[in-house]
Design an enzyme around this catalytic site. Structure first.
Site, PDB file in Angstrom:
ATOM      1  CG  ASP A 227      48.711  36.300  39.231  1.00 55.91           C
ATOM      2  OD1 ASP A 227      49.073  35.929  40.445  1.00 55.91           O
ATOM      3  OD2 ASP A 227      47.733  36.809  39.021  1.00 55.91           O
TER       4      ASP A 227
ATOM      5  CG  HIS B  25      48.205  38.910  42.008  1.00 57.90           C
ATOM      6  ND1 HIS B  25      47.780  37.906  42.629  1.00 57.90           N
ATOM      7  CD2 HIS B  25      47.193  39.901  42.830  1.00 57.90           C
ATOM      8  CE1 HIS B  25      46.479  37.854  42.934  1.00 57.90           C
ATOM      9  NE2 HIS B  25      46.287  39.119  43.111  1.00 57.90           N
TER      10      HIS B  25
ATOM     11  CG  ASP C 228      43.606  42.127  42.200  1.00 57.61           C
ATOM     12  OD1 ASP C 228      44.440  42.255  41.608  1.00 57.61           O
ATOM     13  OD2 ASP C 228      42.874  40.861  42.124  1.00 57.61           O
ATOM     14  CD  GLU C 229      42.987  38.549  45.181  1.00 56.59           C
ATOM     15  OE1 GLU C 229      41.979  37.707  45.551  1.00 56.59           O
ATOM     16  OE2 GLU C 229      43.575  38.105  44.315  1.00 56.59           O
TER      17      GLU C 229
ATOM     18  CB  CYS D 149      59.070  48.301  53.960  1.00 59.98           C
ATOM     19  SG  CYS D 149      60.040  48.933  52.924  1.00 59.98           S
TER      20      CYS D 149
ATOM     21  CD1 TRP E 118      37.651  43.392  41.641  1.00 58.90           C
ATOM     22  CD2 TRP E 118      37.631  41.288  42.172  1.00 58.90           C
ATOM     23  NE1 TRP E 118      38.493  43.466  42.553  1.00 58.90           N
ATOM     24  CE2 TRP E 118      38.504  42.140  43.017  1.00 58.90           C
ATOM     25  CE3 TRP E 118      37.675  39.878  42.353  1.00 58.90           C
ATOM     26  CZ2 TRP E 118      39.519  41.566  44.012  1.00 58.90           C
ATOM     27  CZ3 TRP E 118      38.572  39.240  43.564  1.00 58.90           C
ATOM     28  CH2 TRP E 118      39.214  40.358  44.329  1.00 58.90           C
TER      29      TRP E 118
ATOM     30  CG  ASP F 265      37.547  31.450  37.433  1.00 53.16           C
ATOM     31  OD1 ASP F 265      36.718  32.466  37.013  1.00 53.16           O
ATOM     32  OD2 ASP F 265      37.892  31.486  38.378  1.00 53.16           O
TER      33      ASP F 265
ATOM     34  CD  GLU G 193      43.063  30.882  40.094  1.00 51.40           C
ATOM     35  OE1 GLU G 193      43.097  31.697  40.770  1.00 51.40           O
ATOM     36  OE2 GLU G 193      42.458  30.982  39.267  1.00 51.40           O
TER      37      GLU G 193
END
Length: 532
Positions: free
Chosen positions: A198, A261, A324-325, A334, A391, A421, A470
């Site tokens: 990550d 990530h 993801d993300e 670019c 998710w 979490d 985290e």
């Protein structure tokens, strides 16, 4: 959780348990498919033996496990012998090819003995996990060698029953992960997803790219604490972990997060970015806009090299690619990405993301592997052999139908029911406002097929609980966040809907709290259940 607070909680719970442990109901988690009981009991004696079917010699490890269980619970050390064709006394393990589910089993305890049948080693293993829950705990005031008479026919509802640990954000030693595997296998989970990379750390040795661990595995601090954090696994350590997990019938699925990530990658190899500069491993829990460049050939070569080494460690036919993300801001600017889009007739960056995953999938296909991905609606398309994870907390029912309409397989990992979490009560994670509370009851309310009838839910292949790292700095905190909520998830992953009952589930918890303590699992007692 501080030790003195944990002990205070346990005083309360042991008192509660003493009042309730005399119940005669069996307290099996997850609830078996079929369970019948009769009056009476069978007592294990030192003159008994464990008889193993001569046609089931590959189940010797499970026979040894059963021997160890009986020795632990009764202090009786039984021998293991080949089964006699007419053996009915003592403990028998037999292959039964009529049991079609690879993880299914039959367990019968009668006045003559304990009889366990399955068509595979996995079925015997899960039968032993059920049997282990039948032995009394000390406070039940029953002879520890005496078991109730019963008949169980059992198999799982879902083929994929997983938990996820995130050592990318906080490194977890191999020995700690083995403890976690022991605990999850006892409740019939069969996959451990390791989030190995990550923005906050790269945790797997890649011999062709040594800077990934030399630089990418270390961040200078965490959330401003000024303390460096690092660590990584050698390939030999991970091979040992894979073998250990296999002995518990747990498959390990590695995740190499891409194309986002990836700050731990770019800190070591900045030329893989769209706009190279000096990068650092992230120190705060936020989503970076820096993606690896989808227009540079060297990026695909990097991933092919990495995937080849990862595949040599993990034999499982699935590999998680993250996905993801991944903000597309830099890809839009670019020149390498834009040229790639032009050459491939891609008219927007969401199609470039699909193109990226198609190229990665070709690498996997050569290795006889298939991709797993976190599902994002805005990805133009996924490879047809993909399994995606639901998710996100927004519109889960709509996204489920999207996944079905795309012809993809799905694992339900819906955050509001499976993200361990998340805090278990208000204030459980100080100074974090965005996480919703996920109570034990809310986990039990989870419907993995989201209300779809049986003839429409076959694309949903399983369930996964996630422990993002985290705010999980060590395995003690991981256990605290996972248990007992994972007991509820195990029942949703294994048991049929007709066997779900929140009221009955609550009555089963007392015994499991004691068993968890005996096994060194420092769970969070759900005080709110008994103080309402």
């Amino acid at each position: 959780m501080k030790l003195k607070n944990f002990l205070a909680y346990m005083v309360c719970f042991l008192g509660y348990t003493l009042l309730n442990a005399q119940s005669s109901d069996l307290k099996i988690i997850p609830q078996p498919l079929q369970l019948e009981t009769t009056n009476g009991h069978f007592s294990i004696k030192k003159e008994h033996a464990i008889f193993l079917d001569p046609n089931f010699q590959d189940a010797k490890p499970e026979a040894q496990l059963l021997k160890q269980l009986i020795k632990k619970e009764t202090n009786i050390d039984l021998s293991i012998s080949n089964a006699k064709s007419n053996a009915i006394d003592g403990i028998t393990i037999n292959r039964n090819t009529s049991i079609k589910n690879n993880e299914g089993y039959k367990l019968e305890i009668n006045t003559k003995g304990i009889h366990l049948q399955a068509s595979s080693r996995a079925g015997i293993f899960y039968g032993i996990q059920t049997l282990s829950q039948l032995f009394p705990v000390a406070i039940e005031n029953k002879p520890n060698n005496r078991l109730p008479l019963l008949s169980i026919i059992d198999n799982p509802r879902f083929e994929y029953r997983a938990l996820m640990l995130d050592p990318a954000r906080h490194f977890l030693p191999i020995a700690a992960i083995k403890e976690y595997i022991d605990a999850m296998a006892a409740y019939k989970f069969n996959y451990l997803h390791l989030h190995l990379t990550d923005d906050h750390g790269w945790r797997i040795e890649i011999k062709k790219y040594p800077l990934l661990t030399k630089i990418g595995s270390i961040r200078k601090e965490t959330n401003g604490n000024g303390i460096p954090h690092g660590g990584f696994y050698t390939q030999d350590e991970l091979k040992d972990l894979v073998a250990y997990a296999k002995s518990k019938h747990v498959e390990i699925i590695p995740e190499i997060d891409m194309p986002g990530h990836g700050m731990s990658i770019l800190s070591a190899y900045p030329d893989l970015a769209c706009f190279p500069r000096k990068f650092e491993v992230s120190t705060v829990p936020e989503v970076s806009k820096e993606l690896l460049c989808a227009g540079k050939p060297e990026v695909y070569q990097f991933y092919e090299d990495v995937i080849n080494e990862v595949a040599s460690i993990f034999p499982n036919p699935k590999l998680h690619l993250g996905g993801d993300e991944a903000p597309l801001d830099n890809w839009k600017k670019c020149p390498h990405c834009q040229l790639t889009m032009q050459k491939n007739n891609l008219d927007h960056e969401e199609k470039l993301m699909a193109h990226f995953f198609d190229r990665i999938n070709k690498i996997l296909t050569k290795l006889n592997k298939e991709p797993l991905l976190w599902y994002e609606s805005d990805v133009e398309s996924y490879p047809k052999n993909s399994t995606v994870f639901l998710w996100r907390n927004e519109e889960p029912d709509i996204k489920t139908q999207e996944i079905k309409s795309r012809g993809l397989l799905m694992i339900n990992s819906y955050g509001r029911n499976t993200y361990f979490d998340y805090p278990q009560s208000k204030g459980d994670i100080p100074n974090v406002k965005w996480m919703s509370v996920l109570s034990l009851k809310k986990v039990y309310e989870f419907d993995p097929v989201r209300g779809l009838p049986e003839n429409e839910n076959q694309f949903i292949k399983g369930v996964q609980g996630c422990v993002w790292g985290e705010y999980v700095p060590n395995i003690e905190r991981a256990f605290y966040m996972t248990y007992p909520r994972v007991l509820a998830l195990s029942e949703k992953a294994w048991s049929t809907k007709s066997n779900w009952s929140w009221e009955q589930f609550k009555k089963k918890l007392d015994k499991h709290f004691i068993k968890l303590l005996n096994n060194g699992v420092k769970y969070r007692p759900p005080i709110e259940l008994y103080t309402e």
